[in-house]
Scaffold this motif. Structure first.
Motif, PDB file in Angstrom:
ATOM      1  N   ARG A   1       0.872  -1.178   0.000  1.00 34.12           N
ATOM      2  CA  ARG A   1       0.000   0.000   0.000  1.00 34.12           C
ATOM      3  C   ARG A   1       0.910   1.229   0.000  1.00 34.12           C
ATOM      4  NH1 ARG A   1      -2.791  -2.266   5.154  1.00 34.12           N
ATOM      5  NH2 ARG A   1      -0.592  -2.727   5.434  1.00 34.12           N
TER       6      ARG A   1
ATOM      7  N   LYS B   1      -2.215   3.563  -2.644  1.00 36.21           N
ATOM      8  CA  LYS B   1      -2.409   2.762  -3.862  1.00 36.21           C
ATOM      9  C   LYS B   1      -1.968   1.324  -3.586  1.00 36.21           C
ATOM     10  CE  LYS B   1      -0.564   2.264  -8.567  1.00 36.21           C
ATOM     11  NZ  LYS B   1       0.453   2.785  -9.523  1.00 36.21           N
TER      12      LYS B   1
ATOM     13  N   GLU C   1      -0.656  -2.287  -4.591  1.00 36.81           N
ATOM     14  CA  GLU C   1       0.086  -2.988  -5.634  1.00 36.81           C
ATOM     15  C   GLU C   1       0.479  -4.370  -5.114  1.00 36.81           C
ATOM     16  OE1 GLU C   1       4.555  -2.527  -7.106  1.00 36.81           O
ATOM     17  OE2 GLU C   1       3.309  -0.864  -7.830  1.00 36.81           O
TER      18      GLU C   1
ATOM     19  N   ARG D   1       2.339  -7.914  -4.899  1.00 36.66           N
ATOM     20  CA  ARG D   1       3.698  -8.344  -5.224  1.00 36.66           C
ATOM     21  C   ARG D   1       3.945  -9.731  -4.641  1.00 36.66           C
ATOM     22  NH1 ARG D   1       6.645  -2.994  -2.706  1.00 36.66           N
ATOM     23  NH2 ARG D   1       5.890  -1.434  -4.237  1.00 36.66           N
TER      24      ARG D   1
ATOM     25  N   GLU E   1      -7.878  -7.281  -3.552  1.00 37.04           N
ATOM     26  CA  GLU E   1      -6.859  -6.636  -4.371  1.00 37.04           C
ATOM     27  C   GLU E   1      -5.812  -7.639  -4.860  1.00 37.04           C
ATOM     28  OE1 GLU E   1      -8.537  -3.570  -1.490  1.00 37.04           O
ATOM     29  OE2 GLU E   1      -7.904  -5.654  -1.390  1.00 37.04           O
TER      30      GLU E   1
ATOM     31  N   GLN F   1      -5.177  -8.955  -8.861  1.00 41.96           N
ATOM     32  CA  GLN F   1      -3.923  -8.716  -9.576  1.00 41.96           C
ATOM     33  C   GLN F   1      -3.144  -9.994  -9.890  1.00 41.96           C
ATOM     34  OE1 GLN F   1      -1.599  -5.276  -8.160  1.00 41.96           O
ATOM     35  NE2 GLN F   1      -3.412  -4.581  -7.039  1.00 41.96           N
TER      36      GLN F   1
END
Length: 313
Positions: A224, A240, A242, A244, A291, A295
């Motif tokens: 985040r 935001k 992302e 990983r 999230e 992704q």
């Protein structure tokens, strides 16, 4: 199985982000029967734990995602699994709910996460049991001690022990202004302890949420990343997200903490990691399933139900 969820009002959830809904959708796909209750629906009568529970059906249609049946009195222990997914604040009402769920546990219910551990494992303080995984950290209500800590480390994060979503988090520097008023507000004039931690510059690369299921890490985390000059990476504070793969250090942290979580009956947990350091261990209602799934094509809620369907060890 019969699965009871205790949560915030289902009509208010953010479908794009809500991890509880991911769990309910997974349970439904697997054919489990669902029940729904709010905190205030749970009670004890003559030493037994009950709820005013609504039958629940869910759909992955965002325009028509749930249907509730009429509330009826049921023993909480009549359910195979109870998902305690009420968001903080961790207030006395939350504590009372854990006492009711603990009575259901004595009657045979499996509560995710274990009620006693929800009480014992404050999300900030629990992390202090692993000092080797933390930056220098101080927990106190004493302004003088915090000022000494700030003088020593120059750049410090201070935060309340009961917040969520980044609320009440401040960054203080030794030459900054408003230090006194910030500490007065957070400590309620020296009456309530707060946490101070040395600032971790790697926050610019993200505050990572590592999800743990039964003591084992999900292979991917959600970083985040703070936006627009913010110190906080929390999604609720505009960060935001992302996803990983875990780093080797992330895996080492998970391996260190995992056995403690399992021993405490903490089946679904979120570790917060900045750089190489653990900052919090979230046990109440960890998020970020949606999230990461979006992704990386995972189905973390299904991974959770793989464990739940195997039953308690």
């Amino acid at each position: 199985m019969r699965v009871l969820v205790v949560m915030d009002p289902i009509e208010n959830v953010n479908l794009k982000k809500d991890s509880t809904m991911a769990m309910l959708w997974a349970a439904s796909r697997r054919g489990h029967a669902l029940g729904y209750a709010l905190q205030q629906d749970l009670y004890i009568e003559q030493g037994k734990a009950f709820g005013l529970i609504s039958p629940l059906t869910v759909s992955e249609d965002y325009n028509d995602y749930y249907t509730l049946g009429e509330k009826q009195k049921e023993s909480i222990a009549a359910y195979d699994v109870v998902l305690m997914r009420k968001d903080p604040p961790f207030d006395m009402n939350f504590v009372y709910t854990t006492y009711i769920l603990e009575q259901a546990e004595r009657e045979g219910a499996w509560i995710i996460n274990k009620p006693q551990s929800l009480r014992d494992c404050n999300e900030k303080l629990f992390a202090t049991q692993f000092p080797e995984l933390q930056v220098p950290t101080l927990v106190t209500s004493q302004h003088g001690l915090i000022r000494e800590f700030l003088t020593q480390h120059q750049d410090v994060i201070v935060k309340p022990l009961d917040g969520m979503g980044g609320t009440g988090i401040f960054r203080l520097t030794a030459d900054g202004v408003n230090i006194g008023s910030t500490l007065e507000i957070l400590t309620q004039n020296g009456q309530q302890p707060i946490m101070a931690q040395r600032y971790i510059p790697e926050i610019v690369d993200g505050d990572k949420r590592i999800l743990m299921i039964n003591g084992e890490p999900v292979p991917y985390c959600l970083a985040r990343i703070p936006q627009n000059g913010e110190t906080r990476g929390n999604l609720a504070a505009g960060g935001k997200g992302e996803a990983r793969p875990l780093t080797e250090n992330d895996k080492k942290i998970a391996a260190k903490v995992g056995p403690f979580l399992k021993a405490k009956g903490l089946v679904f947990v979120g570790l917060d990691v900045i750089g190489d350091f653990v900052t919090e261990i979230n046990v109440t209602s960890p998020t970020c399933i949606r999230e990461i799934d979006h992704q990386f094509g995972t189905s973390i809620a299904d991974d959770l139900f793989d464990v739940l369907e195997q039953g308690r060890e």
